[in-house]
Design an enzyme around this catalytic site. Structure first.
Site, PDB file in Angstrom:
ATOM      1  N   PRO A 109       0.838  -1.189   0.000  1.00 40.16           N
ATOM      2  CA  PRO A 109       0.000   0.000   0.000  1.00 40.16           C
ATOM      3  C   PRO A 109       0.878   1.247   0.000  1.00 40.16           C
ATOM      4  O   PRO A 109       1.908   1.269   0.667  1.00 40.16           O
ATOM      5  CB  PRO A 109      -0.785  -0.116   1.300  1.00 40.16           C
ATOM      6  CG  PRO A 109       0.005  -1.028   2.160  1.00 40.16           C
ATOM      7  CD  PRO A 109       0.731  -1.962   1.239  1.00 40.16           C
ATOM      8  N   GLY A 111       1.912   4.995   0.849  1.00 35.51           N
ATOM      9  CA  GLY A 111       1.647   5.999   1.888  1.00 35.51           C
ATOM     10  C   GLY A 111       1.301   5.414   3.240  1.00 35.51           C
ATOM     11  O   GLY A 111       0.783   6.095   4.103  1.00 35.51           O
ATOM     12  N   ALA A 112       1.603   4.139   3.452  1.00 33.51           N
ATOM     13  CA  ALA A 112       1.247   3.501   4.724  1.00 33.51           C
ATOM     14  C   ALA A 112       2.438   3.421   5.659  1.00 33.51           C
ATOM     15  O   ALA A 112       2.347   2.875   6.749  1.00 33.51           O
ATOM     16  CB  ALA A 112       0.686   2.106   4.461  1.00 33.51           C
ATOM     17  N   GLY A 113       3.593   3.938   5.224  1.00 34.64           N
ATOM     18  CA  GLY A 113       4.771   3.931   6.091  1.00 34.64           C
ATOM     19  C   GLY A 113       5.728   2.776   5.806  1.00 34.64           C
ATOM     20  O   GLY A 113       6.634   2.514   6.576  1.00 34.64           O
ATOM     21  N   GLY A 115       7.671   2.631   3.214  1.00 35.93           N
ATOM     22  CA  GLY A 115       8.822   3.083   2.420  1.00 35.93           C
ATOM     23  C   GLY A 115       8.632   2.958   0.921  1.00 35.93           C
ATOM     24  O   GLY A 115       9.600   2.796   0.182  1.00 35.93           O
ATOM     25  N   SER A 117       7.704   5.264  -1.269  1.00 38.31           N
ATOM     26  CA  SER A 117       8.239   6.372  -2.081  1.00 38.31           C
ATOM     27  C   SER A 117       9.742   6.194  -2.270  1.00 38.31           C
ATOM     28  O   SER A 117      10.277   6.447  -3.355  1.00 38.31           O
ATOM     29  CB  SER A 117       7.904   7.736  -1.473  1.00 38.31           C
ATOM     30  OG  SER A 117       8.649   7.962  -0.294  1.00 38.31           O
ATOM     31  N   ALA A 118      10.423   5.712  -1.232  1.00 39.97           N
ATOM     32  CA  ALA A 118      11.866   5.443  -1.353  1.00 39.97           C
ATOM     33  C   ALA A 118      12.107   4.322  -2.361  1.00 39.97           C
ATOM     34  O   ALA A 118      13.024   4.397  -3.182  1.00 39.97           O
ATOM     35  CB  ALA A 118      12.443   5.050   0.006  1.00 39.97           C
ATOM     36  N   ALA A 119      11.275   3.283  -2.314  1.00 43.91           N
ATOM     37  CA  ALA A 119      11.440   2.162  -3.248  1.00 43.91           C
ATOM     38  C   ALA A 119      11.177   2.605  -4.691  1.00 43.91           C
ATOM     39  O   ALA A 119      11.849   2.159  -5.625  1.00 43.91           O
ATOM     40  CB  ALA A 119      10.531   0.999  -2.857  1.00 43.91           C
ATOM     41  N   ASP A 160      14.840   5.049   4.734  1.00 41.87           N
ATOM     42  CA  ASP A 160      14.015   4.315   3.773  1.00 41.87           C
ATOM     43  C   ASP A 160      14.758   4.043   2.466  1.00 41.87           C
ATOM     44  O   ASP A 160      14.672   2.941   1.915  1.00 41.87           O
ATOM     45  CB  ASP A 160      12.727   5.094   3.466  1.00 41.87           C
ATOM     46  CG  ASP A 160      11.743   5.045   4.623  1.00 41.87           C
ATOM     47  OD1 ASP A 160      12.132   4.579   5.712  1.00 41.87           O
ATOM     48  OD2 ASP A 160      10.586   5.479   4.437  1.00 41.87           O
TER      49      ASP A 160
END
Ligand code: MEV
Length: 330
Positions: A109, A111-113, A115, A117-119, A160
């Site tokens: 998912p 935006g669930a924390g 990571g 966006s980093a991936a 992240d």
């Protein structure tokens, strides 16, 4: 055509306390963002974000080209800013600009924390560079991806992007304005069940809320933060020895302390307790809190069901030891 993958991560111990100089322990998970890049004959960048696999998450591309990842619970994340900046930095790195078709999909998912966006940043840089026939060292990949996060968010911890690049388990130690990351070798497999629910507060808001408490009730909050730091140190040792019982017990205490800081929610607590009642060795919220994700130390179907019954989406995860890697090249 090149396809790469980059893993997400969870925090096993130490979130929030890490903001106050305490260590944290993060683990890369075998859930990935996949990025496929194909060089085009022109200068165009064409991005497709495939359906994210999980229920309740959809990705749409707007007419102006913006990609918006939208979840059931209303969180809207503009993934395009990360992809755009990642491409710019990758082009600078190789000194060559070529049009590419990019296809991005996520098993997590957004935006669930975890990571994502980093991936996405790590995956996009690696896919672009390899599609053009170049190579990049992991150190450089982590550095460029961290730059993407800093440019897009204003400030970002290197955790992240390092986890998405190197994988494994890392002991994160803030040292002044610097952060060192030591790889940790687990003494046993760590089966995790991740549950996630809608977020009701952002990381920024939660960090600021803890800061206010710290400033107004320092003699009470400070020892809680130091104790979380101790839990992380003991948790690392337990992980290295493969002592899952102790790891679970430490997760439970860590959760109680996070709750005492005010970053948990009623539903998150319910899921955390349901997982324990169903037989997990331990469970806690992971990441910033305010909804979002929890982890349970277990691989039992009963634990998954318990989380689902309490309204959480479920994901099973194990350690990823490889970090970002090319999985196919044609
Ligand atoms: C969020 O994943 C972790 C926090 O400790 C914030 C941070 O370290 O940047 C809450």
């Amino acid at each position: 055509m090149v396809t790469v993958r980059a893993p997400g991560k969870v925090i096993l111990y130490g979130e929030h306390a890490v903001v106050y100089g305490e260590p944290a322990l993060a683990m890369a998970i075998d859930k990935y963002v996949y990025v496929t890049a194909r060089v085009r004959g022109d200068n165009k960048i064409n991005i497709t974000a495939m359906d994210l696999r999980l229920v309740g998450v959809s990705v749409t591309i707007l007419e102006n080209g913006d990609i918006v990842a939208k979840t059931d619970y209303g969180a809207v994340i503009s993934a395009l800013s990360y992809v755009k900046r990642a491409l710019e930095l990758a082009m600078e790195y190789v000194g060559e600009k070529k049009g590419v078709d990019l296809v991005i999909r996520s098993e997590m998912p957004v935006g669930a924390g975890l990571g994502t966006s980093a991936a996405v940043s790590v995956g996009t840089i690696l896919a672009y560079i390899r599609a053009l026939g170049y190579d990049i060292e992991k150190r450089d990949l982590a550095r460029l991806a961290w730059q993407v996060e800093k440019d897009v968010q204003g400030a970002a911890s290197p955790t992240d992007t390092a986890m998405a690049t190197f994988g494994g388990v890392m002991y994160i130690k803030p040292e002044g304005s610097d952060v060192t990351m030591e790889p940790v070798k687990p003494g046993a497999e760590v089966p995790l069940i991740i549950g996630y629910i809608p977020r009701t507060a952002t990381t920024k808001e939660l960090v600021a809320m803890v800061r206010r408490k710290y400033e107004t009730m320092r003699e009470i909050i400070e020892p809680i933060i130091r104790t979380i730091g101790l839990i992380t140190r003991r948790g690392r040792e337990a992980l290295e020895r493969g002592d899952l019982e102790l790891m679970g017990a430490l997760m439970n205490i860590n959760h109680g302390l996070l709750d005492s800081l005010g970053v948990s929610t009623r539903q998150l607590n319910e899921i955390v307790y349901a997982a324990r009642n169903a037989g997990a060795l331990g469970s806690k919220l992971t990441g910033a809190g305010g909804g979002g994700c929890m982890i349970a130390l277990s691989d039992k179907a009963d634990v998954k069901r318990a989380i689902e019954l309490m309204g959480g989406y479920v994901l099973s995860a194990r350690l990823d030891n490889e970090g970002a890697k090319v999985i196919s090249e044609e």
